[in-house]
Design a protein around this motif. Structure first.
Motif, PDB file in Angstrom:
ATOM      1  N   LEU A  64       0.836  -1.199   0.000  1.00 37.55           N
ATOM      2  CA  LEU A  64       0.000   0.000   0.000  1.00 37.55           C
ATOM      3  C   LEU A  64       0.869   1.246   0.000  1.00 37.55           C
ATOM      4  CD1 LEU A  64      -2.582  -1.132   2.712  1.00 37.55           C
ATOM      5  CD2 LEU A  64      -2.893  -1.124   0.232  1.00 37.55           C
ATOM      6  N   PRO A  65       0.374   2.349  -0.572  1.00 41.60           N
ATOM      7  CA  PRO A  65       1.131   3.596  -0.529  1.00 41.60           C
ATOM      8  C   PRO A  65       1.415   3.987   0.923  1.00 41.60           C
ATOM      9  CG  PRO A  65      -0.811   3.831  -1.931  1.00 41.60           C
ATOM     10  CD  PRO A  65      -0.915   2.505  -1.254  1.00 41.60           C
ATOM     11  N   VAL A  66       2.558   4.567   1.170  1.00 41.82           N
ATOM     12  CA  VAL A  66       3.015   5.051   2.489  1.00 41.82           C
ATOM     13  C   VAL A  66       3.314   3.886   3.438  1.00 41.82           C
ATOM     14  CG1 VAL A  66       2.513   6.491   4.502  1.00 41.82           C
ATOM     15  CG2 VAL A  66       1.716   7.218   2.247  1.00 41.82           C
ATOM     16  N   VAL A  67       2.389   2.961   3.593  1.00 40.98           N
ATOM     17  CA  VAL A  67       2.511   1.854   4.545  1.00 40.98           C
ATOM     18  C   VAL A  67       3.505   0.804   4.069  1.00 40.98           C
ATOM     19  CG1 VAL A  67       1.234  -0.017   5.672  1.00 40.98           C
ATOM     20  CG2 VAL A  67       0.158   2.217   5.335  1.00 40.98           C
ATOM     21  N   GLY A  68       3.557   0.566   2.765  1.00 41.19           N
ATOM     22  CA  GLY A  68       4.427  -0.472   2.216  1.00 41.19           C
ATOM     23  C   GLY A  68       3.781  -1.836   2.327  1.00 41.19           C
ATOM     24  N   ARG A  69       4.611  -2.869   2.488  1.00 42.61           N
ATOM     25  CA  ARG A  69       4.096  -4.246   2.573  1.00 42.61           C
ATOM     26  C   ARG A  69       3.461  -4.473   3.936  1.00 42.61           C
ATOM     27  NH1 ARG A  69       6.537  -8.613  -0.379  1.00 42.61           N
ATOM     28  NH2 ARG A  69       6.735  -9.687   1.594  1.00 42.61           N
ATOM     29  N   ILE A  70       2.244  -5.044   3.907  1.00 45.89           N
ATOM     30  CA  ILE A  70       1.558  -5.351   5.156  1.00 45.89           C
ATOM     31  C   ILE A  70       0.772  -6.643   4.978  1.00 45.89           C
ATOM     32  CG2 ILE A  70      -0.435  -3.889   4.595  1.00 45.89           C
ATOM     33  CD1 ILE A  70      -0.543  -3.226   7.658  1.00 45.89           C
ATOM     34  N   GLU A  71       0.765  -7.453   6.012  1.00 48.56           N
ATOM     35  CA  GLU A  71       0.063  -8.728   5.978  1.00 48.56           C
ATOM     36  C   GLU A  71      -1.390  -8.533   6.394  1.00 48.56           C
ATOM     37  OE1 GLU A  71       0.841 -13.209   7.727  1.00 48.56           O
ATOM     38  OE2 GLU A  71       2.275 -11.617   8.106  1.00 48.56           O
ATOM     39  N   ALA A  72      -2.281  -9.307   5.787  1.00 46.82           N
ATOM     40  CA  ALA A  72      -3.707  -9.232   6.119  1.00 46.82           C
ATOM     41  C   ALA A  72      -4.298 -10.639   6.089  1.00 46.82           C
ATOM     42  CB  ALA A  72      -4.435  -8.333   5.124  1.00 46.82           C
ATOM     43  N   TYR A  73      -5.314 -10.849   6.915  1.00 48.34           N
ATOM     44  CA  TYR A  73      -5.989 -12.136   7.012  1.00 48.34           C
ATOM     45  C   TYR A  73      -7.435 -12.003   6.560  1.00 48.34           C
ATOM     46  CZ  TYR A  73      -1.938 -13.301   9.806  1.00 48.34           C
ATOM     47  OH  TYR A  73      -0.658 -13.513  10.210  1.00 48.34           O
ATOM     48  N   CYS A  74      -7.903 -12.966   5.784  1.00 49.46           N
ATOM     49  CA  CYS A  74      -9.280 -12.947   5.296  1.00 49.46           C
ATOM     50  C   CYS A  74     -10.223 -13.301   6.442  1.00 49.46           C
ATOM     51  CB  CYS A  74      -9.453 -13.922   4.138  1.00 49.46           C
ATOM     52  SG  CYS A  74     -11.102 -13.863   3.413  1.00 49.46           S
ATOM     53  N   ILE A  75     -11.155 -12.400   6.725  1.00 49.64           N
ATOM     54  CA  ILE A  75     -12.109 -12.572   7.807  1.00 49.64           C
ATOM     55  C   ILE A  75     -13.432 -13.125   7.296  1.00 49.64           C
ATOM     56  CG2 ILE A  75     -13.383 -11.325   9.613  1.00 49.64           C
ATOM     57  CD1 ILE A  75     -10.350 -11.568  10.058  1.00 49.64           C
ATOM     58  N   TRP A  76     -13.830 -12.696   6.115  1.00 50.97           N
ATOM     59  CA  TRP A  76     -15.099 -13.164   5.542  1.00 50.97           C
ATOM     60  C   TRP A  76     -15.033 -13.143   4.020  1.00 50.97           C
ATOM     61  CZ3 TRP A  76     -17.541  -9.733   2.344  1.00 50.97           C
ATOM     62  CH2 TRP A  76     -17.249  -8.373   2.510  1.00 50.97           C
ATOM     63  N   VAL A  77     -15.869 -13.956   3.390  1.00 44.61           N
ATOM     64  CA  VAL A  77     -15.991 -14.016   1.938  1.00 44.61           C
ATOM     65  C   VAL A  77     -17.476 -14.118   1.606  1.00 44.61           C
ATOM     66  CG1 VAL A  77     -15.467 -15.346  -0.150  1.00 44.61           C
ATOM     67  CG2 VAL A  77     -13.780 -15.206   1.672  1.00 44.61           C
ATOM     68  N   ALA A  78     -17.924 -13.319   0.635  1.00 44.89           N
ATOM     69  CA  ALA A  78     -19.302 -13.375   0.138  1.00 44.89           C
ATOM     70  C   ALA A  78     -19.265 -13.097  -1.359  1.00 44.89           C
ATOM     71  CB  ALA A  78     -20.178 -12.349   0.840  1.00 44.89           C
ATOM     72  N   ASP A  79     -19.623 -14.095  -2.154  1.00 46.59           N
ATOM     73  CA  ASP A  79     -19.556 -13.992  -3.615  1.00 46.59           C
ATOM     74  C   ASP A  79     -18.133 -13.610  -4.021  1.00 46.59           C
ATOM     75  OD1 ASP A  79     -22.306 -14.605  -3.864  1.00 46.59           O
ATOM     76  OD2 ASP A  79     -22.805 -12.518  -3.429  1.00 46.59           O
ATOM     77  N   GLU A  80     -17.964 -12.514  -4.733  1.00 42.72           N
ATOM     78  CA  GLU A  80     -16.633 -12.073  -5.173  1.00 42.72           C
ATOM     79  C   GLU A  80     -15.989 -11.099  -4.169  1.00 42.72           C
ATOM     80  OE1 GLU A  80     -14.658 -12.634  -8.185  1.00 42.72           O
ATOM     81  OE2 GLU A  80     -15.898 -14.425  -8.091  1.00 42.72           O
ATOM     82  N   ARG A  81     -16.713 -10.733  -3.116  1.00 44.37           N
ATOM     83  CA  ARG A  81     -16.175  -9.789  -2.129  1.00 44.37           C
ATOM     84  C   ARG A  81     -15.510 -10.539  -0.977  1.00 44.37           C
ATOM     85  NH1 ARG A  81     -20.280  -6.454   0.382  1.00 44.37           N
ATOM     86  NH2 ARG A  81     -21.396  -8.416   0.487  1.00 44.37           N
ATOM     87  N   ALA A  82     -14.558  -9.863  -0.338  1.00 47.17           N
ATOM     88  CA  ALA A  82     -13.904 -10.443   0.829  1.00 47.17           C
ATOM     89  C   ALA A  82     -13.403  -9.312   1.728  1.00 47.17           C
ATOM     90  CB  ALA A  82     -12.738 -11.335   0.404  1.00 47.17           C
ATOM     91  N   GLY A  83     -13.423  -9.571   3.020  1.00 45.52           N
ATOM     92  CA  GLY A  83     -12.929  -8.598   3.997  1.00 45.52           C
ATOM     93  C   GLY A  83     -11.668  -9.114   4.651  1.00 45.52           C
ATOM     94  N   PHE A  84     -10.700  -8.228   4.813  1.00 46.16           N
ATOM     95  CA  PHE A  84      -9.402  -8.579   5.379  1.00 46.16           C
ATOM     96  C   PHE A  84      -9.082  -7.696   6.574  1.00 46.16           C
ATOM     97  CE2 PHE A  84      -9.305 -10.059   1.087  1.00 46.16           C
ATOM     98  CZ  PHE A  84      -8.559 -11.217   1.126  1.00 46.16           C
ATOM     99  N   GLN A  85      -8.418  -8.271   7.552  1.00 46.72           N
ATOM    100  CA  GLN A  85      -7.949  -7.525   8.717  1.00 46.72           C
ATOM    101  C   GLN A  85      -6.427  -7.492   8.677  1.00 46.72           C
ATOM    102  OE1 GLN A  85      -9.636  -8.692  12.445  1.00 46.72           O
ATOM    103  NE2 GLN A  85      -7.898  -7.919  13.595  1.00 46.72           N
ATOM    104  N   PHE A  86      -5.858  -6.290   8.855  1.00 42.27           N
ATOM    105  CA  PHE A  86      -4.398  -6.166   8.889  1.00 42.27           C
ATOM    106  C   PHE A  86      -3.850  -6.869  10.110  1.00 42.27           C
ATOM    107  CE2 PHE A  86      -5.316  -2.020   6.588  1.00 42.27           C
ATOM    108  CZ  PHE A  86      -4.924  -2.499   5.353  1.00 42.27           C
TER     109      PHE A  86
END
Length: 112
Positions: A64-86
């Protein structure tokens, strides 16, 4: 000792989400590079509206801009959408600088 991240999803759902239009190539351990589109982001995580090969619990690394590389975990998935937590919270000053780059249109930015 247990493996994996200790995530507290319910506490973080109140975070302010900022609409963005940001294509990203995420690094997935098993599937390699995955093209995704981040459509909103907060200091705690993000949502994608194109997550073809992602399942709940998957770990990704995004740049990501400014932040650089950051790890995220998938919390939920619905159809083609997904939510991630850093894996970590982004500092407020870094987050605001990142939002300025991701939302070049000032009309999209929240008023401070």
């Amino acid at each position: 000792m247990g493996n994996g991240a200790q995530l507290s999803v319910t506490d973080l759902r109140r975070s302010t989400r900022h609409p963005v239009d940001y294509p990203v190539i995420a690094e997935h351990r098993a599937d390699g590079d995955i093209k995704m589109h981040i459509c909103n982001i907060s200091a705690h995580g993000f949502m994608v509206d194109s997550a073809p090969a992602v399942a709940r619990g998957d770990r990704l690394i995004v740049r990501l801009p400014v932040v650089g590389r950051i790890e995220a975990y998938c919390i939920w998935v619905a159809d083609e959408r997904a939510g991630f937590q850093f894996e970590r919270i982004i500092r407020v000053d870094d987050f605001m600088a990142m939002i300025r780059q991701l939302q070049p249109n000032p009309a999209l930015r929240r008023r401070s």
